[in-house]
Design a protein around this motif. Structure first.
Motif, PDB file in Angstrom:
ATOM      1  N   LYS A 153      12.870  11.325 -31.776  1.00 33.78           N
ATOM      2  CA  LYS A 153      12.474   9.974 -31.372  1.00 33.78           C
ATOM      3  C   LYS A 153      12.254   9.915 -29.873  1.00 33.78           C
ATOM      4  CE  LYS A 153      14.491   6.675 -34.509  1.00 33.78           C
ATOM      5  NZ  LYS A 153      15.755   5.989 -34.772  1.00 33.78           N
ATOM      6  N   ALA A 154      13.177  10.543 -29.135  1.00 34.82           N
ATOM      7  CA  ALA A 154      13.098  10.503 -27.668  1.00 34.82           C
ATOM      8  C   ALA A 154      11.796  11.150 -27.187  1.00 34.82           C
ATOM      9  CB  ALA A 154      14.305  11.199 -27.051  1.00 34.82           C
ATOM     10  N   ALA A 193      21.807  13.614 -36.860  1.00 34.19           N
ATOM     11  CA  ALA A 193      21.727  12.432 -36.002  1.00 34.19           C
ATOM     12  C   ALA A 193      21.106  12.823 -34.674  1.00 34.19           C
ATOM     13  CB  ALA A 193      23.117  11.848 -35.792  1.00 34.19           C
ATOM     14  N   ILE A 194      21.552  13.954 -34.130  1.00 38.56           N
ATOM     15  CA  ILE A 194      21.037  14.403 -32.836  1.00 38.56           C
ATOM     16  C   ILE A 194      19.581  14.838 -32.964  1.00 38.56           C
ATOM     17  CG2 ILE A 194      21.270  16.247 -31.131  1.00 38.56           C
ATOM     18  CD1 ILE A 194      24.293  15.869 -31.488  1.00 38.56           C
ATOM     19  N   ASP A 204      21.682  14.467 -20.759  1.00 39.55           N
ATOM     20  CA  ASP A 204      22.984  14.011 -21.241  1.00 39.55           C
ATOM     21  C   ASP A 204      24.031  14.072 -20.146  1.00 39.55           C
ATOM     22  OD1 ASP A 204      22.795  13.202 -23.942  1.00 39.55           O
ATOM     23  OD2 ASP A 204      22.347  15.266 -24.481  1.00 39.55           O
ATOM     24  N   LYS A 210      17.381  13.707 -35.061  1.00 39.86           N
ATOM     25  CA  LYS A 210      16.546  12.512 -35.181  1.00 39.86           C
ATOM     26  C   LYS A 210      16.385  11.808 -33.844  1.00 39.86           C
ATOM     27  CE  LYS A 210      17.706   9.729 -38.694  1.00 39.86           C
ATOM     28  NZ  LYS A 210      18.631   9.335 -39.773  1.00 39.86           N
ATOM     29  N   ARG A 211      17.491  11.735 -33.128  1.00 36.29           N
ATOM     30  CA  ARG A 211      17.452  11.034 -31.830  1.00 36.29           C
ATOM     31  C   ARG A 211      16.512  11.761 -30.860  1.00 36.29           C
ATOM     32  NH1 ARG A 211      17.639   8.876 -27.161  1.00 36.29           N
ATOM     33  NH2 ARG A 211      17.564  10.608 -25.737  1.00 36.29           N
ATOM     34  N   GLU A 212      16.571  13.106 -30.849  1.00 31.64           N
ATOM     35  CA  GLU A 212      15.750  13.841 -29.880  1.00 31.64           C
ATOM     36  C   GLU A 212      14.265  13.778 -30.248  1.00 31.64           C
ATOM     37  OE1 GLU A 212      16.649  14.753 -27.060  1.00 31.64           O
ATOM     38  OE2 GLU A 212      18.823  14.655 -27.275  1.00 31.64           O
ATOM     39  N   LEU A 225       9.168   8.543 -27.963  1.00 34.59           N
ATOM     40  CA  LEU A 225       9.318   7.257 -27.282  1.00 34.59           C
ATOM     41  C   LEU A 225       8.857   7.407 -25.837  1.00 34.59           C
ATOM     42  CD1 LEU A 225      12.741   5.829 -28.487  1.00 34.59           C
ATOM     43  CD2 LEU A 225      10.484   4.864 -28.851  1.00 34.59           C
ATOM     44  N   LEU A 250      28.804  12.600 -26.892  1.00 39.27           N
ATOM     45  CA  LEU A 250      28.624  13.745 -27.790  1.00 39.27           C
ATOM     46  C   LEU A 250      29.894  14.587 -27.879  1.00 39.27           C
ATOM     47  CD1 LEU A 250      25.047  14.886 -26.713  1.00 39.27           C
ATOM     48  CD2 LEU A 250      25.689  13.319 -28.538  1.00 39.27           C
ATOM     49  N   LEU A 258      23.117  11.185 -17.592  1.00 37.13           N
ATOM     50  CA  LEU A 258      23.371   9.825 -18.075  1.00 37.13           C
ATOM     51  C   LEU A 258      24.800   9.659 -18.570  1.00 37.13           C
ATOM     52  CD1 LEU A 258      20.177   9.085 -20.188  1.00 37.13           C
ATOM     53  CD2 LEU A 258      20.772   8.132 -17.971  1.00 37.13           C
ATOM     54  N   LYS A 259      25.549  10.755 -18.547  1.00 32.52           N
ATOM     55  CA  LYS A 259      26.936  10.760 -19.031  1.00 32.52           C
ATOM     56  C   LYS A 259      27.021  10.517 -20.536  1.00 32.52           C
ATOM     57  CE  LYS A 259      28.941  10.514 -14.814  1.00 32.52           C
ATOM     58  NZ  LYS A 259      29.758  11.546 -14.255  1.00 32.52           N
ATOM     59  N   THR A 260      25.895  10.689 -21.228  1.00 34.36           N
ATOM     60  CA  THR A 260      25.975  10.539 -22.676  1.00 34.36           C
ATOM     61  C   THR A 260      26.660  11.754 -23.298  1.00 34.36           C
ATOM     62  OG1 THR A 260      23.681  11.218 -22.605  1.00 34.36           O
ATOM     63  CG2 THR A 260      24.103   8.951 -23.158  1.00 34.36           C
ATOM     64  N   ASP A 261      26.823  12.811 -22.489  1.00 35.60           N
ATOM     65  CA  ASP A 261      27.575  13.950 -23.028  1.00 35.60           C
ATOM     66  C   ASP A 261      29.001  13.529 -23.359  1.00 35.60           C
ATOM     67  OD1 ASP A 261      28.210  13.637 -20.365  1.00 35.60           O
ATOM     68  OD2 ASP A 261      28.586  15.765 -20.020  1.00 35.60           O
ATOM     69  N   LYS A 265      19.501  19.666 -31.161  1.00 33.33           N
ATOM     70  CA  LYS A 265      18.519  19.542 -30.089  1.00 33.33           C
ATOM     71  C   LYS A 265      17.467  20.647 -30.198  1.00 33.33           C
ATOM     72  CE  LYS A 265      21.585  17.148 -26.949  1.00 33.33           C
ATOM     73  NZ  LYS A 265      20.866  16.165 -26.153  1.00 33.33           N
TER      74      LYS A 265
END
Lengths: 236, 377
Positions: A10-11, A3-4, A71, A6-8, A14, A80, A74-77, A94
């Motif tokens: 994409k990031a 998942a991570i 992360d 794929k997200r990275e 993007l 995670l 943005l506090k997305t850590d 990552k």
């Protein structure tokens, strides 16, 4: 982990980072290919690979600068670290994303190899593949250093500058170790060199110790990054 | 569901959480109440395993969060104070990502659709998160917490920074979620906790000062509650009548209020009943029987605000900053609301003034009053 990953990936694509990375990579490798292979009339890519090293010193920190620091910022850590996942798999996801992006860049070498194969009477694929392997191994070591540094700060500028500095230091470490008179220190320093083993790859030398060296570099720094995340939990 | 024993968290010399213990049962909605910096967020971060405690134990459904973090985290859905959103992703991409990250084993499409429906974000699914309004971002954060159907939801100030309409929507949503989940919710707005929670844990300076059922809390000081009565009639006579009632402990005459038309004098009383019993019926009958007219009759029960003030005042050993006090009770929106109400009242007074035929002396009186209101504002 996937998942991570794929997200990275994409990031990267993007935002403009992925495209800038690839275009700079293609531009310089194209130039080196033209200058050191076509113009020089050489049927190998040895100098393309060794020159690319200089470009990677500046390009790879660009890929890794935001991997961990963003992360934090943005506090997305919080997402995670409170999800039911293992910390190392977060870091590894990552890392793989950055390495894959580098691989997209390296793919251009296959095009060059194809061109040479077409133009020249003989082309040594074994040496070429050895070079590609060396580049990817060196890349993974540098990426893991970048990720580690990125995990230490919230600021991407600090992250990118310190990563460049550390990688440059590794680049010059052979020179530094040569100037030191004390034998054991200079030996210890030169064993940290990742340039010499890389150059050996560009000659087509496939040596196990070099592979182990790059691998251990990568694993140690990824492990340290996971510990940095873990430390956050324990910091008082 | 949650068992917290002797939890302490120190940041250097500063003690953020000081030896707190509490339990949360399955199916409860528990409110964590405290001023900013009281230790709410730290507690929640420890409960979710984001940071660790200096000492103490946290068990989620019997599983220690430090010993088996992955197992325990599976049971928790967490919405931190700042929703952990990747701004560059679309809502649907983000939810997909969280779904995969949490390794949920349900059918992806139906699970995510259900959640989007529940938190009402279906219509923004294809929008990039950074372009959403704060209310929607909060909902996406909430959706993220709901993925994987965790038994326990931990929501850190879910309504902070939202407009009044969004606050009500989120509150209702939390209430609804409380039917099927155990919920811990933190807030520094007391009315919110009162509206949503079964149980309140009040934290001040890292210590628990109260851990009670919401209704019990009000009962604690209800013995102090009073009944306020406004009448038109004979003040002294009514005073005699009320103080003569068996159920009444004491009566106090309050300052007279002139009503706007100034036709009748309104008299107010503050009545304390014995044992804090609601005796409004009895008073109403007695006043009417005595030939006076009741204009107003209400209980001035203690709200959570008063309880909070009382608890933190009596139990905190150090001085409690007065300014901070004010901020605890009124969010900015609430302040705005009050301000608006005051302005409305002022407008109405002026409006009435223009309609009523009053002599110059009276007009002067009202002008002074009006100026007072403006001054107060």
């Amino acid at each position: 982990m996937w998942a991570i990953f794929k997200r990275e990936i994409k990031a990267y694509f993007l935002s403009s980072i992925g495209y800038i990375f690839l275009s700079v990579f293609y531009l310089f490798s194209g130039y080196f290919f033209y200058a050191t292979s076509i113009m020089a009339g050489r049927a190998d890519l040895k100098y393309v690979f060794s020159n690319l090293l200089v470009i990677l010193i500046f390009l790879l920190p660009m890929l890794t600068m935001k991997l961990m620091s963003e992360d934090k910022k943005l506090k997305t850590d919080q997402l995670l670290l409170t999800s039911p996942v293992n910390l190392f798999s977060v870091v590894f996801g990552k890392f793989l994303a950055a390495l894959t992006t580098l691989f997209f860049g390296v793919l251009i070498m296959f095009v060059f190899a194809g061109v040479l194969c077409f133009l020249a009477t003989s082309f040594d694929w074994i040496i070429f593949l050895c070079n590609v392997l060396g580049l990817l191994l060196l890349g993974s070591a540098l990426i893991s250093i970048g990720i580690f540094i990125s995990s230490l700060t919230e600021n991407q500028v600090i992250s990118v500058i310190s990563s460049c500095a550390v990688i440059l230091l590794l680049f010059f470490i052979d020179g530094i170790s040569a100037t030191i008179n004390m034998n054991f220190i200079s030996k210890a320093l030169s064993s940290l060199s990742i340039i010499r083993p890389y150059n050996e790859f560009t000659y087509g030398l496939f040596s196990l110790p070099n592979i182990v060296l790059f691998f251990s570099f990568t694993i140690v720094f990824l492990f340290l990054t996971a510990r940095v995340l873990e430390k956050k939990r324990w910091a008082s | 569901m949650i068992e917290v024993v002797g939890l302490t968290k120190k940041y250097g010399q500063r003690v953020a959480i000081d030896d707190i213990s509490f339990n949360v049962n399955k199916g409860e909605i528990v409110g964590f109440l405290g001023s900013n910096g009281a230790g709410k967020s730290s507690t929640m971060n420890i409960l979710t395993g984001y940071i660790s405690a200096t000492s103490g134990k946290v068990k989620i459904d019997g599983i220690d969060i430090l010993e088996e973090p992955i197992k325990a985290k599976k049971k928790i859905g967490y919405l931190p104070e700042t929703p952990p959103l990747y701004m560059d992703m679309k809502v649907s991409e983000y939810l997909d990502f969280v779904f995969e990250l949490k390794k949920v084993k349900q059918d992806k499409k139906s699970h995510l659709d259900e959640i989007c429906e529940l938190v009402k974000i279906t219509d923004v699914k294809d929008r990039v998160i950074k372009n959403l309004s704060k209310g929607y971002k909060q909902r996406v954060g909430l959706a993220q917490a709901l993925i994987g159907s965790p038994e326990l939801l931990i929501l850190d100030e879910p309504t902070v920074g939202l407009d009044p309409k969004q606050i009500i929507e989120i509150r209702n949503l939390v209430k609804k979620l409380g039917e099927s989940h155990t919920v811990i919710l933190s807030s520094h707005i007391l009315s919110e906790i009162q509206a949503v929670c079964d149980k309140v844990i009040i934290i001040n300076k890292g210590k628990i000062v109260a851990n009670e059922k919401t209704e019990n809390l009000s009962n604690i000081i209800s013995a102090d509650s009073r009944i306020l009565l406004d009448i038109i009639g004979n003040q002294d006579e009514i005073y005699q009548v009320i103080s003569g009632l068996d159920e009444v402990e004491s009566v106090e005459k309050l300052n007279n209020i002139n009503n706007i038309n100034n036709i009748d004098e309104i008299y107010s009383f503050s009545i304390k009943s014995k044992n804090g019993v609601d005796i409004r019926k009895i008073i109403s009958k007695a006043v009417v029987d005595a030939g006076s007219i009741i204009i107003g009759l209400r209980l001035s029960g203690f709200s959570l605000e008063d309880i909070f003030l009382k608890l933190t005042d009596s139990k905190s050993d150090q001085d409690f900053d007065q300014d901070q006090d004010q901020d605890i009770f009124l969010s900015n929106q609430e302040k705005e609301k009050i301000k608006k109400t005051l302005v409305d009242i002022k407008d109405k007074v002026i409006d009435n003034l223009s309609r009523i035929d009053v002599d110059d002396i009276e007009l002067e009186k009202f002008k002074i009053k009006k100026n007072n209101i403006e001054g107060d504002e």
